[in-house]
Design an enzyme around this catalytic site. Structure first.
Site, PDB file in Angstrom:
ATOM      1  N   HIS A   1      19.269 -31.289  -8.350  1.00  0.00           N
ATOM      2  CA  HIS A   1      18.645 -30.026  -7.970  1.00  0.00           C
ATOM      3  C   HIS A   1      19.306 -29.445  -6.718  1.00  0.00           C
ATOM      4  O   HIS A   1      19.358 -28.229  -6.540  1.00  0.00           O
ATOM      5  CB  HIS A   1      17.146 -30.214  -7.705  1.00  0.00           C
ATOM      6  CG  HIS A   1      16.347 -30.523  -8.930  1.00  0.00           C
ATOM      7  ND1 HIS A   1      16.220 -31.798  -9.425  1.00  0.00           N
ATOM      8  CD2 HIS A   1      15.640 -29.717  -9.758  1.00  0.00           C
ATOM      9  CE1 HIS A   1      15.456 -31.767 -10.514  1.00  0.00           C
ATOM     10  NE2 HIS A   1      15.096 -30.519 -10.730  1.00  0.00           N
TER      11      HIS A   1
ATOM     12  N   ASP B   1      20.010 -28.133 -18.726  1.00  0.00           N
ATOM     13  CA  ASP B   1      18.987 -28.246 -17.705  1.00  0.00           C
ATOM     14  C   ASP B   1      18.970 -26.917 -16.949  1.00  0.00           C
ATOM     15  O   ASP B   1      19.822 -26.037 -17.190  1.00  0.00           O
ATOM     16  CB  ASP B   1      19.307 -29.412 -16.769  1.00  0.00           C
ATOM     17  CG  ASP B   1      18.070 -29.964 -16.065  1.00  0.00           C
ATOM     18  OD1 ASP B   1      17.031 -29.271 -16.037  1.00  0.00           O
ATOM     19  OD2 ASP B   1      18.160 -31.074 -15.523  1.00  0.00           O
TER      20      ASP B   1
ATOM     21  N   ARG C   1      10.485 -41.388 -14.144  1.00  0.00           N
ATOM     22  CA  ARG C   1      10.569 -40.527 -15.318  1.00  0.00           C
ATOM     23  C   ARG C   1      11.266 -41.250 -16.475  1.00  0.00           C
ATOM     24  O   ARG C   1      11.147 -40.837 -17.626  1.00  0.00           O
ATOM     25  CB  ARG C   1      11.329 -39.247 -14.974  1.00  0.00           C
ATOM     26  CG  ARG C   1      10.650 -38.406 -13.907  1.00  0.00           C
ATOM     27  CD  ARG C   1      11.553 -37.283 -13.442  1.00  0.00           C
ATOM     28  NE  ARG C   1      11.857 -36.345 -14.511  1.00  0.00           N
ATOM     29  CZ  ARG C   1      12.785 -35.393 -14.420  1.00  0.00           C
ATOM     30  NH1 ARG C   1      13.506 -35.282 -13.321  1.00  0.00           N
ATOM     31  NH2 ARG C   1      12.997 -34.582 -15.432  1.00  0.00           N
TER      32      ARG C   1
END
Length: 599
Positions: free
Chosen positions: A255, A328, A211
């Protein structure tokens, strides 16, 4: 293989090589900065009048960007009821006066194609504009391209950031953002949560990797600047640089965990900060926070998302950023470990955040913010400043003047032959040939039998089709990320009688059985070509496999480009945008930044 911090040592050394490689970065043209359109006098009047007429609840609602379920604004869904207490997206927007919505495939927002997405966008905007303060929504999506792509074909696909970094062309990076942005705007999206501004200096990074544009801050900075120009100046949508203050050196996925970045302040200035400084200089509309602990920047132990020293002290004061700051996802574990969801929302706002993304406990968080304003913990002047930034951005980007799109005209913009041809051309400039020790490539596949095996049912099928387009007769056998002995034997059996084998690899450091697959196939005596369809670091874990290509993506355009390189229809021109260290010894460089072979 230890998951310690290999990359500061590897890549800090590699940055010297990056300085030499910086001369390569702009070889295909420099990108101009993307000057954001100024807020006109009429815009200032609209913002002031709108703010003055808003209730406290409407102001607080502008801070929330949430996902909603369903392909239309009026689709009843039990998941909406569980989250919001109402069945439809339209009702959720009105109940909480939401400032924005983010789209996902798993929330059933984008599965019906571009015209369905456009219809959803119009329906959501009608819901926002038909009640209360009548403020249009920020409609957001993560369309980074490559491995983070929410809207697939017929929308135009690009191979992603690291592939563009390998191509070294700022012109191509800008073109990719321009086409992506224009197609999103045609579907009613106003913001792309891209580009990724992280400098990926950790080969074991589980959440950034491809990414990122690469491991060199100069390269990443130039690519970020180019993409901000493509999104904002060329396509007229907001770009979002992420993840501040820099998520490139972690072996923990935010995450599911709470990463700690151990860079010193001086290392942050050298490695992590430059792309964000470049984004600020390019007048980027939004910057997204990271759920990481960065002790040298804030010793409190709080994640950056909740850190006043980082978001206000560094981002606002030191870097001079005055745009919108968005978190985020607040559903991620990295920001939920220390405080409950309602307190997280308040602390993020106190730290300097404007938009709260994907708050999991919406009602409790909404009322916690109301209470914080009522008690004076969050001063009304601060709330007004946040809402003013949000309203100003919506006006500057034309969302106030033109909140709706024309579904019937969507396909005149999305996935046009011109866009698709451009994406193919860009992709062909990104594939990197890292090893060709036996001179197997280019491989004259026309009339030859080729086994395509390795990671991914769709990936191997796409490679097979692409090689078939060059005249090969292909047999496709997916073996997955962790092939069993039986699966490996099946591939070995299938290699019998073949003229060549093409193996797609995916994160071999985490799935070492793929090395066994490659070794066993090589033992058959059939020429084996490995195509890495994610991280380019796989080569370090494949022993002496002699033929290796880095495609950086399993996107069809990247795989088609790789197949063209295998077949000799394209001379590989991509160069490694990262340092590849020796497996198990991060102090040693296996392949330097800028390395790449050609025919």
């Amino acid at each position: 293989m230890t998951a310690a911090h290999p990359t500061r040592r590897t890549v800090l050394g590699g940055l010297a090589a990056g300085a030499a490689g910086a001369a390569l970065v702009g070889s295909a043209g420099a990108a101009s900065a993307a000057t954001a359109p100024p807020l006109t006098a009429a815009g200032k009047r609209w913002v002031a009048a709108t703010l003055a007429g808003m209730t406290l609840e409407e102001k607080v609602g502008q801070l929330f960007v949430q996902y909603v379920y369903g392909p239309t604004a009026t689709t009843a869904d039990d998941r909406n009821t569980a989250l919001y207490g109402v069945a439809t997206a339209r009702e959720a927007i009105r109940k909480y006066h939401l400032g924005g919505v983010i789209y996902f495939a798993w929330s059933d927002n984008v599965g019906g194609g571009p015209q369905q997405v456009a219809g959803l966008s119009n329906g959501l905007q009608r819901a926002a504009l038909s009640a209360g303060a009548k403020v249009p929504l920020t409609l957001t999506i993560d369309q980074e391209q490559g491995i983070v792509t929410r809207i697939g074909p017929p929308a135009t696909q690009f191979p992603g950031s690291m592939a563009l970094g390998a191509g070294r062309s700022t012109a191509d990076a800008r073109t990719a953002a321009r086409i992506t942005g224009r197609e999103l705007r045609a579907m009613g999206l106003t913001t792309d949560a891209a580009p990724d501004a992280d400098v990926n200096v950790n080969p074991l990074n589980p959440v950034i990797g491809v990414r990122s544009f690469g491991s060199d801050p100069t390269l990443v900075s130039r690519m970020v600047t180019a993409q901000v120009g493509g999104y904002q100046q060329d396509a007229g949508i907001s770009a979002t640089a992420k993840h501040f203050p820099g998520h490139g050196d972690t072996a923990t996925d935010s995450h599911t965990g709470f990463p700690v970045i151990t860079h010193t302040k001086a290392q942050w200035e050298t490695i992590d900060a430059p792309p964000f400084r470049a984004a600020v200089a390019a007048d980027i509309d939004m910057i997204m926070t990271a759920h990481i602990q960065f002790p040298s920047l804030d010793a409190s132990g709080d994640p950056a998302t909740l850190s006043q020293p980082i978001l206000t002290g560094l981002l606002r004061d030191e870097l001079g950023y005055d745009g919108v700051v968005i978190t985020d996802s607040l559903e991620m574990q990295g920001v939920r470990d220390l405080y409950g969801d309602p307190e997280v929302a308040v602390r993020a706002l106190l730290a300097g955040v404007d938009h709260l993304l994907m708050t999991p406990s919406v009602d409790a968080s909404f009322h916690a913010v109301l209470d914080a304003v009522g008690s004076g913990r969050l001063p009304m002047a601060d709330l007004d400043a946040k809402v003013t930034r949000i309203l100003s951005l919506k006006h500057r980007r034309g969302v106030v003047a033109s909140p709706y799109v024309h579904p019937g005209a969507v396909m005149t913009v999305v996935g046009t032959p011109s866009h698709l041809a451009t994406a193919d051309a860009v992709s062909r400039r990104t594939t990197t040939l890292v090893r060709n020790d036996d001179g197997v490539l280019p491989l004259a596949v026309s009339g030859k039998k080729v086994l395509v095996t390795g990671y991914g049912v769709t990936t191997t099928a796409t490679l097979g089709t692409a090689l078939g387009g060059h005249g090969a007769t292909t047999t496709v056998l997916s073996t997955g990320t962790a092939p069993t002995d039986a699966t490996i034997q099946s591939a070995v059996d299938a290699a019998a009688g073949q003229d060549a084998v093409v193996v797609s690899s995916y994160k071999v450091s985490a799935y070492p059985a793929q090395k066994t697959l490659v070794d066993r196939l090589r033992a058959t005596g059939v020429p084996v070509v490995v195509v890495a369809v994610n991280d380019p670091y796989d080569v370090a874990y494949l022993g002496d496999a002699p033929t290796y290509l880095a495609a950086y993506s399993y996107s069809p355009v990247a795989l088609t480009a790789a197949a063209a390189v295998v077949a000799g229809a394209v001379n590989p021109s991509g160069r490694l945008p990262v340092v590849v260290p020796v497996a198990g010894d991060p102090t040693q460089t296996l392949y330097p930044f800028g390395y790449g072979l050609h025919y």
